[in-house]
Design an enzyme around this catalytic site. Structure first.
Site, PDB file in Angstrom:
ATOM      1  N   ASP A  39      43.871  37.859  35.745  1.00  0.00           N
ATOM      2  CA  ASP A  39      43.136  36.386  35.779  1.00  0.00           C
ATOM      3  C   ASP A  39      43.820  35.470  34.871  1.00  0.00           C
ATOM      4  O   ASP A  39      43.580  34.336  34.963  1.00  0.00           O
ATOM      5  CB  ASP A  39      41.674  36.574  35.279  1.00  0.00           C
ATOM      6  CG  ASP A  39      40.737  37.409  36.384  1.00  0.00           C
ATOM      7  OD1 ASP A  39      40.994  37.003  37.484  1.00  0.00           O
ATOM      8  OD2 ASP A  39      39.930  38.212  36.008  1.00  0.00           O
ATOM      9  N   ASP A  76      32.716  34.573  37.883  1.00  0.00           N
ATOM     10  CA  ASP A  76      32.955  35.981  38.491  1.00  0.00           C
ATOM     11  C   ASP A  76      31.413  36.357  38.578  1.00  0.00           C
ATOM     12  O   ASP A  76      30.509  35.773  38.317  1.00  0.00           O
ATOM     13  CB  ASP A  76      33.567  37.002  37.498  1.00  0.00           C
ATOM     14  CG  ASP A  76      34.982  36.868  37.348  1.00  0.00           C
ATOM     15  OD1 ASP A  76      35.416  36.223  38.187  1.00  0.00           O
ATOM     16  OD2 ASP A  76      35.649  37.020  36.173  1.00  0.00           O
ATOM     17  N   ASP A 110      38.347  38.260  33.629  1.00  0.00           N
ATOM     18  CA  ASP A 110      38.126  39.415  32.489  1.00  0.00           C
ATOM     19  C   ASP A 110      39.243  40.246  32.552  1.00  0.00           C
ATOM     20  O   ASP A 110      39.559  41.239  31.837  1.00  0.00           O
ATOM     21  CB  ASP A 110      36.804  40.077  32.840  1.00  0.00           C
ATOM     22  CG  ASP A 110      36.724  40.730  34.384  1.00  0.00           C
ATOM     23  OD1 ASP A 110      37.599  40.508  35.129  1.00  0.00           O
ATOM     24  OD2 ASP A 110      35.350  41.154  34.589  1.00  0.00           O
TER      25      ASP A 110
END
Length: 1056
Positions: free
Chosen positions: A780, A477, A776
């Protein structure tokens, strides 16, 4: 060996029970089953625990279904009938049904004395039964709160009575029963279950009895006591090592259980450990959180929960005033809310489920299983040669008796001699069967995991540390991982002009008209889930996500009053931000009755919902194509400066509209916000380290593609020939196009969790990559599960993401991932070092004993000496080599390729080369040592045997140092960083001096002159020269092509 080890292949994640049972059945040579399989899951207990868990889930599922059905006809059924129905459904009598059922007042006495008006059992039963009548009888959640002496706004008052410990005493603690830990003496008892050690103890006892007849007192007890003391020493050191490992794992388990929840106490929000939660706490729940206890909803916005962990049903359930009951273990699927805790710990269904998890255990890692295979294979060979050694000794002894015509004439001395052969061969089996190999993996993993805690990384599953050394691709990310996640509004486009937000508050307010400023502040303060709270010192603190915190800080800088704004408007409906919507919307009622809708989110998405724009005078103008293009230019300019862009919009809603429905179009664009999220220090160098290590890095983000590209270039991820795609375009590609594009993708912008899952799946299935992925959010979870290694954020990550991850990055920093890769490689390579060392020593010991037995009819090494060798190799060797820290050179080589074979060609070269050299030296001294050393006299044989034993030990000391490198000549590189190796080496030398010089009676040694000591050390050190010569022998290397073009170098200890 490679064919044999096929039986010992398992997957890091989700191995089938068939594969787990297959390798267990293949382990045939086991000295101590209890110790060997201590860290191996008991499949039978696991199956039973799983059945218990399913039974509990089924009960909960049936209960929930019945309650849902009951709610549909509750008004048509008499309360007494409903009570009877529930009693049959749950197998309990529901105490209380509103005012029609009287309670046993005596049970309340203890609670009333503490200031409460309701007991724990009534609360627990009401929640489990989801009894609406009882809740109504208590006047709803407000009535329950009064009976618990709690303010729903301020939470528990910890200053006044009743205190938290009293609540914990009466209502219970938020913990559940756990499996008790074993004492040290149980590990000592387990270590004593080694069948070879038991045989040695029996031999020791028999030798004392027979020795009394053959040698007399007290000489008869020397051998027996020396063997017994040696065995007990081995047992104690083994138990100490095992106990320390278990303590380390227990400490790591405690770290895993450190989960925090946000509660209101004393009128302030604070984070508390989930185990410190008490009945009466007001808990704040957000998307991705796990409900920490049973409770009742106080207020919420579009709160959906996933109850699959309790009931097995994956369909999200809406929690509202009509259905306000929350059960511990549920996960927030969407929305947010506040709940009042009513039951904790074992009084919850989740507590009962957690008790079953202790028996499930964790799957063994591929390296643990593989080394069980290596130990079994080598053990079979060692056992076979040991048996041949015993036969050689026995046959030669019997032949000599026959030659001397004494075959039928047996004395206690003869039986004692045969018993000594048995003891020696059993000791030889102890050395020959490398049972410590699988346990060395556990030792290395425990050491690495403990060190990683200090590096701000928590390993949730053992295989994660091991597998990370093989990772070839990291999908990361952006926000919080590559960037600091400390966001600040840097620029704003409003009223057709770009304004820098780095100036003073007065200068900012002077550039915006009052009417526009009022709408801007409403858009910021009304459409948010963050809150402005005051600390004990009166200072303002913003509680919310980094993006919302940045917006609220900006609103306060403009002079806005958050609390005043919130009091004026009443929130009717809120749609929180999530990774699919990429926007947040709210519907509010103004003081005059007018309805307003506010929306903020991804720039292009919100802009598409707008058909008007506000000018500098507060007038609404049509959003023409020309103006829309101008706004897009502003958005792209902001993005190219690495700013996250958000659009703020609002809409007036006519009174005739249906209240509660948030519109999806017709908005007026208020502003474009540019938020700066700086790159973390050291991220660029960390990315370069990954690339140099043969690991590709791909950034997956929900941001605008221009922002993503700017950040990726700043981090060194996006190269000139790299590809940056947006999620919708990526999803639209065919499988054939994916195969072409995926190797080139370096940035995936405006992506959803589904895009991340597709990318990870393609990399793993099509390109056979070992993929690590960060996540997070709640959504996900599928990608985290699919990846070889799922990495959750410790700060920004949700509880759902953490539960589905293999490791948790506690500081959310990309550099921490690099440390995990380094330790993962170190674990694999350290175990290779130890395997090379143990196989070398075992081979030399067994072959030297066998050759000596065949030629001379005796074994030069005694039982005590062999046990000392085993102690050096099995326990001290593992401690020294399996726990060496990593160095930076590890990250200058390609990833570990486990498929190439654990014991590579270089290791076999060194093992056989060293064994042949050491064996040759020892055999020469054994058969011609007196002449070489110039020994004579009655004690020449004793001196020679002691010299051989001493030389053999120093061979092993220097071999241990040799094994630090497989191909590298500089075996001293980083030696002083390996303090455990230095301590172990020094300890072995010191104890060797004590054994030779002071324990001759018990160890069958004699004192050596200083010349012979120096000669022993010199000859032992020559194995280092032999190792250098061996490493000059060229070997054909197996190369593995990577999808990016490079050829992977072979793995091995030389990389360390």
């Amino acid at each position: 060996m490679e064919r044999f080890l096929k039986e010992f292949e398992v997957q890091p994640k989700g191995s089938s029970d068939e594969a787990l049972r297959r390798w267990r059945s293949a382990v045939t040579i086991v000295k101590n089953r209890r110790r060997r399989f201590r860290m191996v899951a008991d499949l039978e207990k696991r199956s039973e625990a799983e059945r218990n868990r399913q039974r509990i889930q089924e009960k909960i599922r049936v209960a929930l279904y019945i309650q849902k059905a009951a709610l549909q006809f509750i008004d048509d059924v008499a309360i007494s009938d409903l009570i009877s129905l529930r009693g049959k459904a749950y197998g309990v009598i529901v105490l209380g049904a509103g005012v029609r059922q009287s309670y046993d007042e005596s049970t309340l006495d203890e609670f009333r004395q503490a200031g409460f008006e309701i007991d724990a059992d009534k609360l627990s039963l009401m929640i489990k039964a989801q009894n609406h009548q009882d809740l109504e009888a208590f006047k709803g959640v407000e009535g329950i709160a009064r009976r618990l002496s709690v303010s729903l706004d301020k939470g528990i008052c910890t200053i006044e009575q009743p205190l938290l410990p009293i609540r914990q005493k009466l209502y219970g603690m938020n913990i559940w029963k756990e499996k008790p830990s074993k004492s040290f003496w149980l590990y000592a008892w387990e270590a004593l279950q080694d069948s070879t050690l038991i045989i040695l103890l029996v031999c020791a006892i028999i030798s004392v009895i027979l020795g009394a007849f053959a040698e007399g007192w007290p000489k008869c007890i020397y051998d027996g006591i020396s063997i017994t003391v040696s065995v007990l020493l081995v047992v104690m050191l083994t138990a100490i090592s095992d106990y320390q490992q278990v303590v380390q794992f227990q400490n790591l388990e405690q770290e895993k259980k450190k989960k925090y929840v946000l509660v209101s106490r004393d009128g302030q929000r604070r984070k508390v450990l989930v185990h410190d939660l008490v009945v009466g706490d007001v808990v704040h729940l957000y998307n991705g959180d796990q409900v920490p206890a049973d409770g009742i909803l106080i207020s919420g916005s579009n709160l959906l929960v996933d109850e699959s962990s309790l009931s097995g049903e994956s369909e999200p359930v809406k929690i509202s005033k009509e259905s306000p009951f929350l059960l511990s273990g549920m996960k927030v699927h969407d929305g947010s809310g506040r709940m009042l805790v009513t039951s904790v710990g074992v009084r919850t269904s989740w507590g009962r489920l957690m008790e079953t998890l202790d028996e499930i255990g964790e799957d063994e890692t591929p390296l643990q299983v593989m080394l069980n295979g290596v130990a079994t294979f080598i053990g079979k060979i060692g056992l076979f040669i040991s048996i041949l050694t015993f036969l050689a000794l026995t046959v030669r002894f019997l032949v000599e008796k026959a030659i001397q015509n004494q075959f039928l004439d047996w004395s206690s001395s003869d039986i004692l001699e045969l018993l000594n052969y048995v003891a020696v061969v059993v000791a030889l089996v102890i050395v020959a069967v490398p049972e410590g190999l699988p346990l060395a993996v556990t030792l290395s993993l425990a050491f690495a995991m403990q060190k990683l805690i200090n590096d701000r990384l928590l390993i949730r599953h053992l295989y994660a540390c091991e597998t990370m050394g093989s990772v070839t691709c990291i999908c990361t990310d952006k926000t919080g991982t590559l960037t600091t996640n400390h966001m600040v509004v840097e620029k704003i486009w409003i009223s057709d002009k770009v304004i820098s937000c780095m100036g003073t508050a007065d200068s900012l307010r002077s550039t915006i008209s009052l009417s526009v400023l009022d709408i801007l502040l409403q858009s910021i303060f009304q459409n948010t889930e963050a809150e402005v709270v005051r600390g004990k010192g009166g200072e303002k603190t913003i509680m919310g996500t980094p993006t919302e915190t940045a917006l609220l800080e900006f609103g306060l800088l403009l002079g806005g009053d958050f609390n005043a704004q919130r009091r004026l408007f009443r929130v009717l409906k809120l749609e929180p931000f999530n990774s699919f919507r990429k926007k947040m919307s709210v519907l509010v009622a103004c003081p005059d009755g007018e309805l307003l809708a506010f929306c903020k989110g991804a720039s292009e998405i919100v802009l598409e919902m707008c058909d008007k724009i506000i000018d500098s005078n507060g007038e609404f103008l049509p959003l023409t194509n020309e103006r829309r293009d101008t706004v897009m230019v502003i958005i792209n300019n902001f993005s190219s400066e690495a700013l996250r862009t958000l659009c703020l919009a609002f809409r007036n809603i006519e009174n005739t509209s249906v209240e509660g429905e948030i519109p999806s179009d017709g908005y007026t664009l208020v502003a474009v916000i540019g938020i700066k999220d700086p790159i973390r220090p050291g991220v660029k160098s960390a990315v370069q380290t990954c690339l140099a290590a043969g690991i590709s890095v791909q950034m997956v983000t929900g941001d605008n593609v221009h922002t993503a590209k700017a950040i990726a270039k700043e981090c060194g991820i996006l190269t000139n020939d790299g590809l940056a795609l947006e999620g919708p375009e990526f999803r639209s590609k065919s499988p054939a196009e994916m195969k072409v594009l995926v190797p080139k993708i370096q940035v995936l912008a405006r992506s959803t969790p589904l895009d991340k899952h597709i990318l990870v799946t393609c990399l793993r299935d099509e390109f056979r990559e070992k993929v690590a992925v960060t996540g997070d959010g709640t959504n996900d979870a599928p990608a985290l599960k699919k990846a070889d290694i799922g990495l959750s954020m410790g700060i920004a990550g949700t509880e759902v993401a953490r539960e589905n991850a293999d490791a948790i990055i506690l500081d959310d920093n990309f550099k921490t991932i690099v440390n995990l890769v380094k330790w993962g490689r170190a674990v694999y390579i350290n175990i290779q070092k130890f395997v090379q060392y143990q196989l070398t020593v075992s081979m030399v010991t067994v072959m030297f004993s066998f050759v000596s037995a065949c030629i001379s009819g005796s074994v030069p090494l005694t039982v005590v000496q062999l046990l000392w060798v085993n102690l050096i190799v099995d326990s001290l060797g593992a401690l020294a080599l399996a726990t060496e820290p990593p160095n930076d050179d590890l990250m200058k080589q390609p990833p570990v390729r486990q498929a190439e074979g654990f014991i590579n060609k270089s290791m076999w070269r060194n093992i056989f080369g060293q064994s042949i050299y050491q064996l040759a030296v020892l055999v020469i001294f054994n058969f011609d040592g007196k002449q070489v050393l110039g020994l004579s006299g009655s004690d020449a044989d004793d001196i020679l045997n002691t010299f051989i034993f001493n030389t053999f030990i120093f061979f092993e000391v220097f071999t241990e140092i040799n094994c630090r490198e497989v191909d590298g000549l500089n075996v001293f590189h980083g030696l002083f960083n390996s303090w455990k190796l230095l301590v172990v080496t020094a300890s072995v030398v010191v104890f060797q001096v004590i054994i030779v010089e002071f324990l001759g009676t018990f160890a069958n040694t004699v004192q050596l002159s200083w010349q012979l000591w120096l000669l022993s050390i010199f000859i032992g050190s020559t194995c280092m020269l032999a190792a250098a010569v061996l490493k000059c022998i060229p070997l054909k290397r197996d190369t593995v092509s990577h999808r990016d073009g490079y050829e992977a170098l072979p793995c091995g200890p030389d990389l360390a």
